[in-house]
Design a protein around this motif. Structure first.
Motif, PDB file in Angstrom:
ATOM      1  N   GLY A  76      32.717  43.838  91.791  1.00  0.00           N
ATOM      2  CA  GLY A  76      33.023  44.310  90.441  1.00  0.00           C
ATOM      3  C   GLY A  76      32.972  45.827  90.356  1.00  0.00           C
ATOM      4  O   GLY A  76      33.870  46.466  89.777  1.00  0.00           O
ATOM      5  N   ILE A  77      31.930  46.413  90.934  1.00  0.00           N
ATOM      6  CA  ILE A  77      31.807  47.878  90.926  1.00  0.00           C
ATOM      7  C   ILE A  77      32.946  48.514  91.708  1.00  0.00           C
ATOM      8  O   ILE A  77      33.535  49.512  91.288  1.00  0.00           O
ATOM      9  N   ALA A  78      33.284  47.956  92.858  1.00  0.00           N
ATOM     10  CA  ALA A  78      34.371  48.491  93.672  1.00  0.00           C
ATOM     11  C   ALA A  78      35.697  48.431  92.921  1.00  0.00           C
ATOM     12  O   ALA A  78      36.503  49.371  92.986  1.00  0.00           O
ATOM     13  N   LYS A  79      35.942  47.326  92.217  1.00  0.00           N
ATOM     14  CA  LYS A  79      37.188  47.211  91.457  1.00  0.00           C
ATOM     15  C   LYS A  79      37.243  48.260  90.356  1.00  0.00           C
ATOM     16  O   LYS A  79      38.276  48.916  90.166  1.00  0.00           O
ATOM     17  N   GLN A  80      36.140  48.449  89.650  1.00  0.00           N
ATOM     18  CA  GLN A  80      36.121  49.443  88.578  1.00  0.00           C
ATOM     19  C   GLN A  80      36.324  50.847  89.139  1.00  0.00           C
ATOM     20  O   GLN A  80      37.095  51.648  88.602  1.00  0.00           O
ATOM     21  N   SER A  81      35.645  51.150  90.237  1.00  0.00           N
ATOM     22  CA  SER A  81      35.776  52.474  90.849  1.00  0.00           C
ATOM     23  C   SER A  81      37.194  52.704  91.335  1.00  0.00           C
ATOM     24  O   SER A  81      37.763  53.792  91.135  1.00  0.00           O
ATOM     25  N   ALA A  82      37.782  51.721  91.985  1.00  0.00           N
ATOM     26  CA  ALA A  82      39.149  51.860  92.485  1.00  0.00           C
ATOM     27  C   ALA A  82      40.123  52.057  91.335  1.00  0.00           C
ATOM     28  O   ALA A  82      41.041  52.878  91.422  1.00  0.00           O
ATOM     29  N   THR A  83      39.929  51.312  90.264  1.00  0.00           N
ATOM     30  CA  THR A  83      40.804  51.447  89.103  1.00  0.00           C
ATOM     31  C   THR A  83      40.691  52.842  88.504  1.00  0.00           C
ATOM     32  O   THR A  83      41.698  53.490  88.218  1.00  0.00           O
ATOM     33  N   GLN A  84      39.463  53.287  88.318  1.00  0.00           N
ATOM     34  CA  GLN A  84      39.257  54.618  87.742  1.00  0.00           C
ATOM     35  C   GLN A  84      39.812  55.696  88.665  1.00  0.00           C
ATOM     36  O   GLN A  84      40.430  56.664  88.211  1.00  0.00           O
ATOM     37  N   LEU A  85      39.590  55.550  89.967  1.00  0.00           N
ATOM     38  CA  LEU A  85      40.102  56.523  90.927  1.00  0.00           C
ATOM     39  C   LEU A  85      41.627  56.560  90.903  1.00  0.00           C
ATOM     40  O   LEU A  85      42.239  57.640  90.898  1.00  0.00           O
ATOM     41  N   ALA A  86      42.258  55.402  90.873  1.00  0.00           N
ATOM     42  CA  ALA A  86      43.718  55.339  90.852  1.00  0.00           C
ATOM     43  C   ALA A  86      44.255  55.995  89.587  1.00  0.00           C
ATOM     44  O   ALA A  86      45.238  56.750  89.638  1.00  0.00           O
ATOM     45  N   VAL A  87      43.632  55.731  88.459  1.00  0.00           N
ATOM     46  CA  VAL A  87      44.090  56.327  87.203  1.00  0.00           C
ATOM     47  C   VAL A  87      43.897  57.834  87.234  1.00  0.00           C
ATOM     48  O   VAL A  87      44.777  58.604  86.840  1.00  0.00           O
ATOM     49  N   THR A  88      42.742  58.286  87.734  1.00  0.00           N
ATOM     50  CA  THR A  88      42.457  59.728  87.797  1.00  0.00           C
ATOM     51  C   THR A  88      43.447  60.437  88.716  1.00  0.00           C
ATOM     52  O   THR A  88      43.999  61.491  88.369  1.00  0.00           O
TER      53      THR A  88
END
Length: 143
Positions: free
Chosen positions: A95-107
């Motif tokens: 869950g944390i990895a998915k959130q981080s990846a999503t935020q990183l991709a958006v950033t």
């Protein structure tokens, strides 16, 4: 008339003899049946006592096996607890990895290109689709 009475008495006597004979034959058959039933009851008693002993042994063995299985299962509780903890840790990490990846991709996307509102919505929809796919994959895999 006296002749008719004598004939009637003779017929009654013959009928009584036939009736008594058939009653005696019926009694003989009943006696043989009762003797056979007594033999069968005696055999059933012997068989029941043998079966009773076997059932007592089977119940005793079943009780011993139940106690053995319970003790072995209780020794596996720690293994199942550890597996549960590992599963929860992996799930939290995912869950944390998915959130981080999503935020990183958006950033990264926002930094590289100034994005229009419609492109942001498209990116958000794609990210939501990927996250939904990952959730479905997780349920299928049983993580």
């Amino acid at each position: 008339m006296e002749l008719f009475m004598q004939i009637g008495i003779v017929i009654i006597a013959i009928g009584s003899i036939i009736l008594i004979y058939s009653i005696v034959q019926t009694m003989k058959v009943l006696r043989a049946a009762i003797e056979e039933m007594q033999l069968m009851i005696g055999q059933v008693r012997v068989d029941v006592s043998h079966i009773s002993d076997d059932i007592k042994k089977a119940v005793h063995n079943t009780n011993e096996m139940t106690i053995d299985v319970k003790s072995k299962l209780s020794s596996l509780d720690s293994v199942f607890d550890a597996a549960n903890d590992i599963g929860q840790t992996v799930q939290a990490f995912t869950g944390i990895a998915k959130q981080s990846a999503t935020q990183l991709a958006v950033t990264i996307e926002e930094q590289q290109h100034p994005v229009k509102q419609s492109e942001k919505q498209l990116t958000s929809a794609i990210v939501d689709g990927v996250m939904s796919t990952l959730r479905i994959w997780k349920k299928v895999k049983g993580i």
